[in-house]
Design a protein around this motif. Structure first.
Motif, PDB file in Angstrom:
ATOM      1  N   PHE A  19      19.337  -7.846  24.214  1.00  0.00           N
ATOM      2  CA  PHE A  19      19.508  -6.810  25.510  1.00  0.00           C
ATOM      3  C   PHE A  19      20.759  -6.106  25.365  1.00  0.00           C
ATOM      4  O   PHE A  19      20.614  -4.655  25.743  1.00  0.00           O
ATOM      5  N   LEU A  20      21.836  -6.431  24.919  1.00  0.00           N
ATOM      6  CA  LEU A  20      23.111  -6.032  24.953  1.00  0.00           C
ATOM      7  C   LEU A  20      22.971  -4.863  24.049  1.00  0.00           C
ATOM      8  O   LEU A  20      23.574  -3.732  24.092  1.00  0.00           O
ATOM      9  N   VAL A  21      22.332  -5.282  22.835  1.00  0.00           N
ATOM     10  CA  VAL A  21      22.458  -4.207  21.658  1.00  0.00           C
ATOM     11  C   VAL A  21      21.404  -3.082  22.149  1.00  0.00           C
ATOM     12  O   VAL A  21      21.776  -1.834  22.101  1.00  0.00           O
ATOM     13  N   ALA A  22      20.213  -3.308  22.696  1.00  0.00           N
ATOM     14  CA  ALA A  22      19.403  -2.366  23.098  1.00  0.00           C
ATOM     15  C   ALA A  22      20.013  -1.433  24.208  1.00  0.00           C
ATOM     16  O   ALA A  22      19.832  -0.137  24.117  1.00  0.00           O
ATOM     17  N   LYS A  69      14.308  -1.030  28.458  1.00  0.00           N
ATOM     18  CA  LYS A  69      13.918  -2.381  27.816  1.00  0.00           C
ATOM     19  C   LYS A  69      14.487  -3.962  28.284  1.00  0.00           C
ATOM     20  O   LYS A  69      13.943  -4.950  28.185  1.00  0.00           O
ATOM     21  N   SER A  70      15.177  -3.373  29.370  1.00  0.00           N
ATOM     22  CA  SER A  70      15.902  -4.646  30.174  1.00  0.00           C
ATOM     23  C   SER A  70      15.001  -5.436  30.764  1.00  0.00           C
ATOM     24  O   SER A  70      14.997  -6.640  30.736  1.00  0.00           O
ATOM     25  N   ILE A  71      13.878  -4.884  31.271  1.00  0.00           N
ATOM     26  CA  ILE A  71      12.743  -5.530  32.193  1.00  0.00           C
ATOM     27  C   ILE A  71      12.017  -6.400  31.250  1.00  0.00           C
ATOM     28  O   ILE A  71      11.730  -7.485  31.614  1.00  0.00           O
ATOM     29  N   TYR A  72      11.753  -5.616  29.920  1.00  0.00           N
ATOM     30  CA  TYR A  72      10.662  -6.525  29.148  1.00  0.00           C
ATOM     31  C   TYR A  72      11.745  -7.557  28.471  1.00  0.00           C
ATOM     32  O   TYR A  72      11.103  -8.782  28.281  1.00  0.00           O
ATOM     33  N   GLY A  76      10.535 -11.642  28.816  1.00  0.00           N
ATOM     34  CA  GLY A  76      10.361 -12.465  27.807  1.00  0.00           C
ATOM     35  C   GLY A  76      11.417 -13.671  27.620  1.00  0.00           C
ATOM     36  O   GLY A  76      10.826 -14.709  27.191  1.00  0.00           O
ATOM     37  N   TYR A  77      12.496 -13.535  28.194  1.00  0.00           N
ATOM     38  CA  TYR A  77      13.334 -14.621  28.056  1.00  0.00           C
ATOM     39  C   TYR A  77      12.951 -15.863  28.989  1.00  0.00           C
ATOM     40  O   TYR A  77      12.996 -16.805  28.454  1.00  0.00           O
ATOM     41  N   VAL A  78      12.287 -15.286  30.335  1.00  0.00           N
ATOM     42  CA  VAL A  78      11.831 -16.324  31.021  1.00  0.00           C
ATOM     43  C   VAL A  78      10.418 -17.021  30.289  1.00  0.00           C
ATOM     44  O   VAL A  78      10.266 -18.353  30.422  1.00  0.00           O
ATOM     45  N   VAL A  79       9.600 -16.278  29.740  1.00  0.00           N
ATOM     46  CA  VAL A  79       8.334 -16.562  29.175  1.00  0.00           C
ATOM     47  C   VAL A  79       8.502 -17.452  27.970  1.00  0.00           C
ATOM     48  O   VAL A  79       7.705 -18.445  27.789  1.00  0.00           O
ATOM     49  N   THR A  80       9.467 -17.078  27.003  1.00  0.00           N
ATOM     50  CA  THR A  80       9.641 -17.924  25.803  1.00  0.00           C
ATOM     51  C   THR A  80      10.879 -18.924  25.995  1.00  0.00           C
ATOM     52  O   THR A  80      11.367 -19.443  24.927  1.00  0.00           O
ATOM     53  N   LEU A  81      11.557 -19.212  27.007  1.00  0.00           N
ATOM     54  CA  LEU A  81      12.684 -19.974  27.408  1.00  0.00           C
ATOM     55  C   LEU A  81      13.602 -19.609  26.471  1.00  0.00           C
ATOM     56  O   LEU A  81      14.337 -20.540  25.966  1.00  0.00           O
ATOM     57  N   GLY A  82      13.801 -18.347  26.203  1.00  0.00           N
ATOM     58  CA  GLY A  82      14.968 -17.817  25.314  1.00  0.00           C
ATOM     59  C   GLY A  82      14.914 -17.825  23.965  1.00  0.00           C
ATOM     60  O   GLY A  82      15.582 -17.141  22.904  1.00  0.00           O
ATOM     61  N   PHE A  83      13.708 -18.337  23.289  1.00  0.00           N
ATOM     62  CA  PHE A  83      13.475 -18.538  21.882  1.00  0.00           C
ATOM     63  C   PHE A  83      13.243 -17.136  21.253  1.00  0.00           C
ATOM     64  O   PHE A  83      13.228 -16.872  20.089  1.00  0.00           O
TER      65      PHE A  83
END
Length: 133
Positions: A19-22, A69-72, A76-83
């Motif tokens: 997120f920070l890079v994007a 891209k922040s919303i995506y 994604g972090y929530v759905v994949t648990l950060g993986f």
């Protein structure tokens, strides 16, 4: 289960790095007029008109912020648990590095008054740019 904890401990500091890079770099949504764009990017490589709408194209090596891209990434972090960060971070680093070395084309389309109407990055429309003031 004990083997999972070290992996989680290694991945937790990485959450949010893609997120920070994007979202880092020049925010083109903040540019509202043709004068501001040319002041910031210099002389356009190509200027023209398509369907009565003037545009300027610039070739640049600077990082352009992709804030949409922040919303995506948040979802994604929530759905994949950060993986998902294991895949997203190298992908964002590759894109940022490639665009910095090879360069990218930024096209600003204006209305008749010279206000920025839309922005394209390598042929793809940038959502929410420009932002009304």
């Amino acid at each position: 289960m004990r083997r999972v904890y070290p992996v989680l401990a290694l991945l937790m500091p990485l959450n949010g790095c893609a997120f920070l890079v994007a979202t880092s770099g020049k925010d083109v949504g903040a540019l509202a007029t043709r004068d501001e764009v040319q002041h910031d990017f210099g002389t356009p490589v190509v200027s023209g008109s398509v369907e009565g709408q003037p545009y300027d194209e610039f070739r640049t090596h600077r990082k352009i912020s992709e804030g949409w891209k922040s919303i995506y990434y948040s979802m994604g972090y929530v759905v994949t648990l950060g993986f998902g960060e294991v895949i997203w971070l190298p992908n964002e680093l590759y894109r940022a590095t490639r665009r910095s070395i090879v360069g990218q084309t930024v096209r600003f389309v204006y209305d008749e008054a010279g206000n920025v109407k839309s922005v394209q990055l390598d042929g793809e429309a940038i959502p929410n740019a420009p932002r009304p003031r």
